[in-house]
Design a protein around this motif. Sequence first.
Motif, PDB file in Angstrom:
ATOM      1  N   LEU A 164       0.928  -1.044  -0.044  1.00  0.00           N
ATOM      2  CA  LEU A 164       0.179  -0.057  -0.205  1.00  0.00           C
ATOM      3  C   LEU A 164       0.666   0.912   0.140  1.00  0.00           C
ATOM      4  N   ALA A 165       2.062   1.058   0.608  1.00  0.00           N
ATOM      5  CA  ALA A 165       3.208   2.528   0.274  1.00  0.00           C
ATOM      6  C   ALA A 165       3.121   2.743  -0.421  1.00  0.00           C
ATOM      7  N   GLY A 166       3.918   1.232  -1.008  1.00  0.00           N
ATOM      8  CA  GLY A 166       4.378   1.327  -2.623  1.00  0.00           C
ATOM      9  C   GLY A 166       3.296   1.657  -3.982  1.00  0.00           C
ATOM     10  N   GLU A 167       2.346   1.784  -3.201  1.00  0.00           N
ATOM     11  CA  GLU A 167       1.514   2.482  -4.201  1.00  0.00           C
ATOM     12  C   GLU A 167       1.293   3.351  -3.974  1.00  0.00           C
ATOM     13  N   SER A 168       1.642   3.820  -3.009  1.00  0.00           N
ATOM     14  CA  SER A 168       1.122   5.856  -2.373  1.00  0.00           C
ATOM     15  C   SER A 168       2.634   6.039  -3.185  1.00  0.00           C
ATOM     16  N   GLY A 197       2.196   6.776  -6.794  1.00  0.00           N
ATOM     17  CA  GLY A 197       1.234   7.878  -7.247  1.00  0.00           C
ATOM     18  C   GLY A 197       1.817   9.200  -7.107  1.00  0.00           C
ATOM     19  N   LYS A 198       2.931   9.075  -5.656  1.00  0.00           N
ATOM     20  CA  LYS A 198       3.544  10.290  -5.605  1.00  0.00           C
ATOM     21  C   LYS A 198       3.009  11.025  -4.858  1.00  0.00           C
ATOM     22  N   ASP A 199       1.945  10.449  -3.827  1.00  0.00           N
ATOM     23  CA  ASP A 199       1.423  10.943  -2.858  1.00  0.00           C
ATOM     24  C   ASP A 199       1.878  10.919  -1.604  1.00  0.00           C
ATOM     25  N   PHE A 200       3.263  10.881  -1.335  1.00  0.00           N
ATOM     26  CA  PHE A 200       4.094  11.375  -0.599  1.00  0.00           C
ATOM     27  C   PHE A 200       3.787  11.218   1.226  1.00  0.00           C
ATOM     28  N   ASP A 201       2.743  12.291   1.448  1.00  0.00           N
ATOM     29  CA  ASP A 201       2.001  12.551   2.686  1.00  0.00           C
ATOM     30  C   ASP A 201       1.636  11.412   2.922  1.00  0.00           C
ATOM     31  N   SER A 202       0.292  10.826   1.992  1.00  0.00           N
ATOM     32  CA  SER A 202      -0.116   8.932   2.102  1.00  0.00           C
ATOM     33  C   SER A 202       1.516   8.508   2.907  1.00  0.00           C
ATOM     34  N   ALA A 203       2.197   8.378   1.803  1.00  0.00           N
ATOM     35  CA  ALA A 203       3.046   7.335   2.582  1.00  0.00           C
ATOM     36  C   ALA A 203       3.494   7.275   4.036  1.00  0.00           C
ATOM     37  N   GLY A 204       4.121   8.547   4.152  1.00  0.00           N
ATOM     38  CA  GLY A 204       4.434   8.626   5.442  1.00  0.00           C
ATOM     39  C   GLY A 204       4.150   8.748   6.105  1.00  0.00           C
ATOM     40  N   ALA A 205       2.391   8.978   6.324  1.00  0.00           N
ATOM     41  CA  ALA A 205       1.510   8.469   7.311  1.00  0.00           C
ATOM     42  C   ALA A 205       1.397   6.514   7.950  1.00  0.00           C
ATOM     43  N   ILE A 206       1.580   6.290   5.948  1.00  0.00           N
ATOM     44  CA  ILE A 206       1.447   4.723   6.265  1.00  0.00           C
ATOM     45  C   ILE A 206       2.574   4.493   6.602  1.00  0.00           C
ATOM     46  N   GLY A 233       3.576   5.747   9.460  1.00  0.00           N
ATOM     47  CA  GLY A 233       3.746   6.205  10.969  1.00  0.00           C
ATOM     48  C   GLY A 233       3.343   5.325  11.414  1.00  0.00           C
ATOM     49  N   LYS A 234       1.942   4.925  10.718  1.00  0.00           N
ATOM     50  CA  LYS A 234       0.804   3.772  11.170  1.00  0.00           C
ATOM     51  C   LYS A 234       1.743   2.295  11.876  1.00  0.00           C
ATOM     52  N   ILE A 235       2.546   1.992  10.920  1.00  0.00           N
ATOM     53  CA  ILE A 235       4.198   1.207  11.370  1.00  0.00           C
ATOM     54  C   ILE A 235       4.202   1.389  12.369  1.00  0.00           C
ATOM     55  N   SER A 236       4.929   2.457  12.766  1.00  0.00           N
ATOM     56  CA  SER A 236       5.309   2.685  13.979  1.00  0.00           C
ATOM     57  C   SER A 236       4.768   2.109  14.735  1.00  0.00           C
ATOM     58  N   GLU A 237       3.420   3.392  14.711  1.00  0.00           N
ATOM     59  CA  GLU A 237       1.887   2.834  15.991  1.00  0.00           C
ATOM     60  C   GLU A 237       2.173   1.458  16.602  1.00  0.00           C
ATOM     61  N   TYR A 238       1.618   0.399  15.470  1.00  0.00           N
ATOM     62  CA  TYR A 238       1.608  -0.999  15.276  1.00  0.00           C
ATOM     63  C   TYR A 238       3.159  -1.428  16.082  1.00  0.00           C
ATOM     64  N   GLN A 239       4.061  -1.121  15.754  1.00  0.00           N
ATOM     65  CA  GLN A 239       5.303  -1.816  16.128  1.00  0.00           C
ATOM     66  C   GLN A 239       5.729  -1.856  17.548  1.00  0.00           C
ATOM     67  N   LYS A 240       5.072   0.152  18.219  1.00  0.00           N
ATOM     68  CA  LYS A 240       4.552   0.182  19.649  1.00  0.00           C
ATOM     69  C   LYS A 240       3.631  -0.458  20.647  1.00  0.00           C
ATOM     70  N   LYS A 241       2.685  -0.579  20.397  1.00  0.00           N
ATOM     71  CA  LYS A 241       1.054  -1.335  20.515  1.00  0.00           C
ATOM     72  C   LYS A 241       2.156  -2.924  20.917  1.00  0.00           C
ATOM     73  N   THR A 242       2.249  -3.121  19.581  1.00  0.00           N
ATOM     74  CA  THR A 242       2.616  -4.846  19.598  1.00  0.00           C
ATOM     75  C   THR A 242       3.728  -5.178  20.884  1.00  0.00           C
ATOM     76  N   ALA A 243       4.835  -4.866  20.219  1.00  0.00           N
ATOM     77  CA  ALA A 243       5.761  -5.006  21.203  1.00  0.00           C
ATOM     78  C   ALA A 243       6.767  -3.734  22.231  1.00  0.00           C
ATOM     79  N   SER A 244       4.829  -3.772  23.237  1.00  0.00           N
ATOM     80  CA  SER A 244       5.486  -2.728  24.124  1.00  0.00           C
ATOM     81  C   SER A 244       6.189  -3.715  25.214  1.00  0.00           C
ATOM     82  N   GLY A 245       7.140  -3.025  25.362  1.00  0.00           N
ATOM     83  CA  GLY A 245       7.702  -3.756  26.974  1.00  0.00           C
ATOM     84  C   GLY A 245       9.041  -4.022  26.418  1.00  0.00           C
ATOM     85  N   GLU A 246       9.221  -4.674  24.840  1.00  0.00           N
ATOM     86  CA  GLU A 246      10.253  -4.891  24.757  1.00  0.00           C
ATOM     87  C   GLU A 246      11.186  -4.302  23.981  1.00  0.00           C
TER      88      GLU A 246
END
Length: 706
Positions: A398-402, A405-414, A416-429
């Motif tokens: 999905l990030a590759g598609e953004s 399409g030169k939608d770099f804001d959407s790619a950056g947001a994706i 950021g979402k991955i970072s949020e997922y990492q912090k939530k899933t690996a909390s404490g590690e």
Amino acid sequence: MLEKICKYLSFGSIAVLVAYMAAMTVLEKFFGTAAAMEWGYHSAVFIALWAVAAVAGTAFYLAEGKIGKNSIANPVSGIHLAFVFILSGALVTHIFGVQGALHLRLEDGEVREFTGDDMESRELPFAVSLADFEIRYYPGTYAPVDYTSTLEITDGDAGPVKLSVSMNSPAVYRGYRFYQSSYDEDTRGSTLAVSHDPAGVAVTYTGYALLLLSLAGYFFRKDSGFRHLLSRISKRAAAWLSVPLLLFSVAPEMSAREVSGVPDHLPEETAAEYGRMYIYYNDRVCPVQTLARDFTLKLYGKSSYMGLSPEQVLTGWIFYYDSWKNTVPEESEAASPKARKKIGDRRQAVMLVCSASIMKLFPYRDDAGNVTWYSPVDRLPAEMDADQWLFIRKVMSLAGESVAGKDFDSAGAIFGKISEYQKKTASGELPPESRIAAERLYNTVERPKTAAMACLAAGLVLFILYCLFSNLGKPLRIAAAVLSGTVFLYLTLVLGLRWYVSAHVPMSNGFEVMMLLAWHTLMLGTLIQRKFPVILPFAFLLGGFALLVASIGESDPAIAWLMPVLSSPLLSVHVMAMMISYTLLGLAMLNSVMALLKYGRNRNGLSESADFSLLFLYPAVFCLAAGTFLGAVWANVSWGRYWAWDPKEVWALITLLVYSFALHGKVLKTFRDPLFLHVFCILAFLCVIVTYFGVNFFLGGLHSYA
């Protein structure tokens, strides 16, 4: 007459030993360790030479009348006596010591014998079994912190005794010492090194303790040669205070972005967002920026390419492969094997990144609470939640598609979402935010090549000016001191950040050791430049050379967790002592080069400069002796052998013996000649070069990484 015979026998046998050991390291390179042991280190001739050196040296010391009522409190007597103890302990170990290996399995029960180094079975006076084996890992990783074997010993009618063996923590029972060596892949078996040498170790350790105490005591003895030397130099120091120094500033290396020819890439902020994500890389969790920097260094030899940041380079290869594929040179049939290997390493790095197999960005916590990191192309656990499975598989597409399409804001947001997922899933590690911030700062400021060029340029100009003139201007002296202090603070910051990020003292590989050597050199130059201004050109040259070597090896300086065997305070002290010694020996060599160029055969000038060389040599040789034997103690604690005649050990001993000649000027009259001493300091430094670089790049051995 007897005194002269003993002197010639003592120093002559040491000179022969130096040549003998050097020859054995070369022989080992071509014919193997077994041949070197049989024909060299375990031969009767070699043992006899050491015996002659010890006996003749002791007899000469007695003949000179050095032993008297105050000899017990004399550090010089203690130093010489310590070497007698050390050699005696080595002989006892060689004759009576027994070493071997013991393999235990959890299900095998008691074992009463082990395999000796001669491959013969040796009987134990008690029975040993493996009660438990455990591997501890760094939090959130598969990098081992330590290996621990729990042994159960049955000895006659006495109840079973449990002992714990781990790296750098051996177990001792009835004079037998057990060391953690390795383990079976299924973690149900453990291999231990076994050593039985109570007498030899006791005698040798007595020698080590006496040596260290005597070396320290020597500098506090009022009538020592070092104190007399320091007094002579201090009287002349006031005349040097007006000697100015020069600042030769070098602008940081800049990589101006070319207007054309730059491959397609993400905007800097979007790429930076990608670099802020976490990744499981090199057996630890770190920011993607670290992988991006290492990847860029591997491919292009520096941390940027055509003005693009490491994150832009990494994401360029991921999202714009066709635009980047020609930036790595093709393999040529005419290329050397080394060049072909380098190109192959680069292409392997590209394959790992572009196939996404190295991009372990997605943590997964199983029902037991354990966290494992996966890449988008890894085989995911069958029990994984369907939504989570879909997210890991599809989010980067999905990030590759953004991006397409030169939608770099959407790619950056994706990202950021991955970072949020990492912090939530690996909390404490995940590592603390402060450690991640420190690593990002380290990735930004660590530039040894720029500092190397500044130091080498300043050192070269200062060196030339010192050879030509005796008085420069005061502003230049201040400017040079500022440059020295600035580089020292910069290196302190870099090493401090690396220490904090890696969670261990940065002394574990060649890159870190060279950075540490530069830090020692610039620290010494900065601290004593007011009293001894001539130190600065030497500090700049030696520090710059060390930084240049570090920058050459910078293509693979990845921060990693410390291997269990290297996790020892003794190792840190050993490396620190050796680096201080090499620093001082390098300064003595450079001082001698300047003296010969500046004074020629002017005896007064050469004599004054010779005092400075000796001022460096006394603490250098003493640190070298202390560092060498502290390393032996660490080796004995780690794997039960305090001396294995490894090429690095042998050349460290050769260096110690060679430089020790210069400290015997009262006995060896030729070293009282300042011209001879300067030539000696220059030629003797070849031993240091062979010890560090020759062993690492040619002779090999257990220490070739250091």
